[in-house]
Scaffold this active site. Structure first.
Site, PDB file in Angstrom:
ATOM      1  CD  GLU A 195      -2.935  -1.177   2.275  1.00  0.00           C
ATOM      2  OE1 GLU A 195      -4.118  -1.420   2.005  1.00  0.00           O
ATOM      3  OE2 GLU A 195      -2.544  -0.978   3.444  1.00  0.00           O
TER       4      GLU A 195
HETATM    5  C1  ACM Z   1      -2.303  -5.393   4.022  1.00  0.00           C
HETATM    6  O1  ACM Z   1      -3.427  -5.816   4.385  1.00  0.00           O
HETATM    7  N1  ACM Z   1      -2.162  -4.177   3.550  1.00  0.00           N
HETATM    8  C2  ACM Z   1      -1.125  -6.216   4.131  1.00  0.00           C
END
Ligand code: ACM
Length: 681
Positions: free
Chosen positions: A323
């Site tokens: 992310e």
């Molecule tokens: C995640 O759930 N961003 C590893």
């Protein structure tokens, strides 16, 4: 032959066993995870106060046998007798070929065999870790018989299906004290999990002491972090239980807490690199990201990883990688120029560049890289392991491309899914398109406890007992997949997990007493038994949760997937399909209980400030009980309910289906079936 073998005077004798071939020993299999192969024989071994153990000499096994003895004593209340004399043959003989790997990795041999006969128990394993797995099975075999306890005669050959069977705990969003971690490790050992993945840093907090970079915790932790000694203590505690500790330092994104003390790591522009940075209190994805273009970033990481490698001996280090939205990279002309010069056309390419610089650093410190899906991009070394939070397809794609991987997403505990749903999610599903060679790259899976919504008080009920079902999926043969039987054993395992120190059941009562301000919580318990927390997204949206949101409401006291959810389904199914009268009687008793508890719960909730929001649940409970009871009455009389009755009751159920007070009823679908059947549908 038995090497280094000695009668365990260290343990003294704990319980003595006597053969009882004649006794009624019908075997009640409550093993979890189920072993690969079990043969049930007749008879068993009665436990009496002079059980003796002889075992392979090894310091880890000494401890494991001592813990085994203490738990056996707790389970059976049999007194510990004097140490055995040399003339008494040992009851339990543990033979082991060798101590196992000096630093446990995914290839540790965890297999064992167990023979229980009316005259004694033999446990054999290739390694001490395998012997520890066998001791857990042995404790699960203990069953009541008459006024005492027996070990049923069985022959077990066992080995795990997957090598990597983990539990991840995020201690950044909410710090979890050492005691929580230790009891969690005890629970993991009980169900044969072998990797504790410790998510030690994220935007919301940096949780381990660095002596090289003290501002990481001085400025990035609110004072909530593990000292290096404490981390070493956890590593040792885990090793004593055959569990690896894989630390995660989530970089280059999800790294805001690093930048509070060290803004020069960030990719922002200006004198303070886009800062000053503060510990993030909100949840989500944030822009700050490490600068992949500067040598100083890698020099920092080299020193830091070197320091951490001294604390964590595991062959793997998790570098997160998830992310990263690339916003700071895109907004920084210097970074964009660098990217252009190096032909790095997007955020993923720039992140792969970052990983390519990181790999030799990890290697230098003796570590293999593991990271979330996002690290899987063209150019990544095949040496890296991919942990998939995006699910099967993503995991399969990386396995096809030659990477080893583990599955995480279907095991996200914070989503508040049922144990059943986790259980049926297989890292290598039946009918997979992967070749045998590609399948072999799937190392296993990990249950993931993201901690946005958990406190040290609620974490046990979020992890357990559902994680025991995941542990079975990862250990047992793929063919072990009967959901009803899993639940039957899961409730037994849940009691055993409380016996090792977990609090997933007792915490509900503690919470209800605190909320109600009284010890007279019987009616609330009835209500709580058919409620569960809303899912992650619902809570986040309804409460707009942040790190500062208090977690002491009804949602925090009630348990995900309590026995009522599956139990009610089974009862209604049995009644509607077969007119089962035992099921009918149980349902009627339950509905009457709800009707009686509703007004009492309502009175308790009216007087409790923290129970105002979920208060409508009390009246709904009574209304649902009335709907169920009336449905049973019509069905028993084979009499169609009057026109409009079913519609009115279904409206009551629809109303109850709304997520009032951040909790949901667990029983509405089977109740709907019952009402529909009574209405002639
Ligand atoms: C995640 O759930 N961003 C590893």
């Amino acid at each position: 032959m038995i090497k280094g073998f000695a009668v365990a005077a260290v343990l003294g004798s704990v319980l003595w066993a006597m053969s009882v071939e004649a006794q009624n020993t019908s075997f009640n299999n409550t093993l979890m995870p189920q072993p690969a192969l079990i043969t049930v024989k007749s008879g068993g071994l009665a436990l009496t106060p002079q059980f003796t153990v002889a075992h392979y000499q090894d310091w880890r096994l000494d401890g494991a046998v001592r813990r085994f003895a203490a738990r056996l004593k707790f389970q059976t209340a049999l007194p510990i007798a004097a140490p055995p004399d040399a003339s008494t043959p040992p009851t339990l003989i543990i033979t082991v070929d060798g101590p196992g790997e000096a630093i446990q990795g995914p290839d540790e041999n965890e297999s064992y065999s167990l023979e229980v006969t009316p005259s004694g128990v033999r446990l054999h394993a290739a390694t001490v870790v395998g012997a520890m797995r066998g001791l857990e099975t042995l404790l699960q075999l203990v069953q009541p018989s008459g006024s005492g306890f027996i070990l049923p005669a069985v022959s077990i050959q066992d080995a795990p299906r997957f090598r990597w069977r983990g539990l991840m705990i995020d201690v950044s969003r909410h710090f979890q004290p050492i005691d929580v971690i230790k009891r969690t490790l005890d629970g993991m050992a009980a169900v044969k999990l072998n990797v504790f993945h410790w998510h030690l840093s994220d935007d919301q907090g940096f949780r381990i002491e660095s002596k090289v970079f003290p501002k990481l915790t001085d400025m990035g932790s609110d004072g909530l972090f593990y000292t290096q000694d404490q981390a070493r203590e956890i590593v040792a505690y885990a090793r004593e239980r055959g569990i690896r500790v894989v630390p995660e330092f989530d970089i280059p994104g999800h790294a805001l807490s690093w930048m509070v003390g060290y803004p020069e790591l960030a990719s922002g522009t200006g004198a303070d690199y886009g800062g000053p940075y503060q510990i993030e209190r909100e949840y989500g994805i944030f822009d700050p990201v490490m600068d992949p273009t500067r040598d100083s970033t890698y020099k920092f990481l080299d020193k830091f990883i070197g320091e951490m490698a001294e604390i964590f001996p595991d062959p793997y280090m998790h570098v997160g990688g998830d992310e990263n939205n690339g916003v700071q990279w895109k907004a920084n002309p210097r970074i964009q120029e660098f990217a252009k010069k190096h032909n790095l056309n997007d955020t993923a390419a720039l992140q792969t560049y970052f990983n390519q610089q990181l790999l030799p650093i990890l290697k230098k410190h003796g570590k293999r890289m593991i990271g979330w899906d996002e690290i899987f991009a063209p150019g990544l070394s095949k040496d890296a392991v991919i942990e998939s939070w995006r699910g099967f397809e993503s995991l399969a794609a990386s396995a096809k491309a030659g990477y080893e991987g583990i599955l995480a997403q279907p095991y996200y505990l914070d989503h508040i899914d049922s144990a059943e749903r986790h259980y049926l999610a297989d890292p290598v599903p039946v009918g997979t398109s992967l070749t045998p060679e590609e399948q072999a790259r799937i190392l296993g899976g990990e249950a993931c406890m993201w901690s946005e919504h958990v406190s040290p008080r609620s974490i046990d009920s979020r992890i357990w007992p559902r994680t025991a079902a995941i542990a079975e999926r990862l250990w047992s043969p793929q063919s072990v997949n009967n959901v009803d039987d899993m639940y039957r054993r899961l409730w037994v395992e849940s009691l055993r997990l409380e016996a090792v120190g977990l609090t997933q059941l007792s915490a509900e009562d503690v919470g209800l007493r605190q909320l109600a301000g009284t010890a007279q919580i019987e009616a609330l318990r009835v209500l709580a038994s058919v409620l569960q927390p809303v899912g992650f997204d619902e809570r986040y949206e309804m409460q707009h949760t942040s790190q500062l949101t208090p977690m002491d409401h009804l949602i925090d006291a009630v348990r995900p997937d309590p026995p009522s959810r599956h139990g009610m389904q089974v009862l209604v199914k049995a009644y509607l399909a077969n007119h089962d009268q035992v099921a009918r009687a149980e349902l009627a008793a339950m509905f009457e209980l709800w009707i009686a508890a509703g007004p009492k719960a309502q009175a308790l909730m009216a007087a409790a400030p923290l129970l105002q929001d979920p208060a409508p649940r009390a009246q709904q409970l009574a209304d649902l009980g009335a709907a169920g009871l009336e449905a049973l009455q019509y069905l028993e009389k084979h009499e169609a309910a009057p026109a409009g009755w079913a519609q009115a009751k279904l409206a009551v159920i629809d109303q109850a289906a709304k997520p009032v007070g951040l909790v949901r009823f667990t029983v509405l679908e089977p109740l709907r079936d019952l009402v529909k059947a009574a209405g002639g549908e």
